[in-house]
Design an enzyme around this catalytic site. Structure first.
Site, PDB file in Angstrom:
ATOM      1  CB  CYS A 124      40.403  37.776  46.869  1.00 51.23           C
ATOM      2  SG  CYS A 124      41.217  38.958  47.967  1.00 51.23           S
ATOM      3  CB  CYS A 125      42.513  38.672  42.081  1.00 51.30           C
ATOM      4  SG  CYS A 125      44.010  38.035  42.861  1.00 51.30           S
ATOM      5  CB  CYS A 164      48.362  40.188  48.125  1.00 51.66           C
ATOM      6  SG  CYS A 164      47.374  41.375  47.196  1.00 51.66           S
ATOM      7  CB  CYS A 185      48.545  35.615  47.414  1.00 51.60           C
ATOM      8  SG  CYS A 185      46.868  35.773  48.031  1.00 51.60           S
ATOM      9  CB  CYS A 202      45.590  38.311  39.626  1.00 50.76           C
ATOM     10  SG  CYS A 202      46.343  39.679  38.746  1.00 50.76           S
TER      11      CYS A 202
END
Length: 245
Positions: free
Chosen positions: A114-115, A203, A206, A231
């Site tokens: 995702c990162c 985010c 997270c 990340c």
């Protein structure tokens, strides 16, 4: 800038005051950008605007930030009367991820995919067009991944054979207390989430507040091991590097 001796420059800047490091970085490079997301980065912006007015600032809008963070970005833009370039993920790749894995896949298979899409790829696009960048990294932000960062380095993650990229870390030897002393002394804007127990802010899904005496990174990706809490933006901090995507 290929004629810069990185070892000599690092020796010159080692253990120097952040302002000295910033001044040198801004003197050496015209096409240099400050990466902005948190309290440390605004301290860097605050110092840099006193050295040079035409600073280049960018931030990453992952699409999953807190509402308070979006207000914070706008507050910084207005406070310093600067342009802030807001970078966004590639729409096609993001839609594919969400379609195949849903909106919270990182809880199951880790945050790096995702990162990679929401942060690393937009950053890579930006850094391909600058000669150097400035971060707010501090050594004490992570005892596992940030102990060996220098004041200046060749960016091993985002440099290419055709494009050599320099990276400056002027606050690396500062503590969190020194950052907040500067914020208070110079009335530097900060994210209002800091007043609600958040220290390191990323985010929304997270990030969570930390408990008293917990390390500041404990609130980031809390379901993963401490050694995985990069990340990909500073993957070079991890021995052997991290997968960027």
């Amino acid at each position: 800038m290929n004629n810069i001796d990185i070892a000599q420059l690092q020796a010159e800047l080692s253990d120097k005051n952040p302002r000295i490091i910033l001044k040198k970085a801004l003197e050496l490079f015209d096409n240099i950008a400050i990466s902005f997301s948190g309290a440390e980065d605004v301290v860097v912006i605050d110092m840099a605007t006193k050295i040079r007015k035409d600073i280049q600032v960018f931030c990453l809008d992952t699409g999953r930030l807190h509402p308070e963070t979006y207000r914070f970005i706008e507050q910084v833009r207005k406070h310093y009367n600067i342009d802030i370039e807001v970078l966004t993920p590639d729409r096609v790749r993001l839609e594919e991820l969400v379609k195949n894995k849903g909106l919270f896949s990182f809880y199951e298979d880790g945050h790096h995919e995702c990162c990679g899409i929401r942060k690393v790829e937009p950053l890579r696009r930006k850094l391909a067009h600058v000669d150097a960048w400035i971060t707010g990294q501090r050594k004490d932000q992570s005892v596992d991944t940030r102990q060996d960062i220098p004041e200046v380095q060749l960016d091993s993650v985002f440099s290419t054979d055709e494009h050599q990229l320099f990276k400056f870390n002027p606050l690396l030897n500062w503590s969190s207390a020194q950052v907040w002393d500067h914020i208070e002394a110079y009335q530097v804007p900060f994210n209002e989430l800091h007043e609600h127990g958040y220290i390191s802010i990323g985010c929304e899904p997270c990030t969570r507040p930390v408990l008293p005496n917990q390390h500041e990174r404990a609130g980031r990706w809390w379901w993963e091991e401490a050694t995985k809490k990069e990340c990909g933006l500073h993957a070079g901090n991890v021995r052997g590097g991290l997968q960027s995507e």
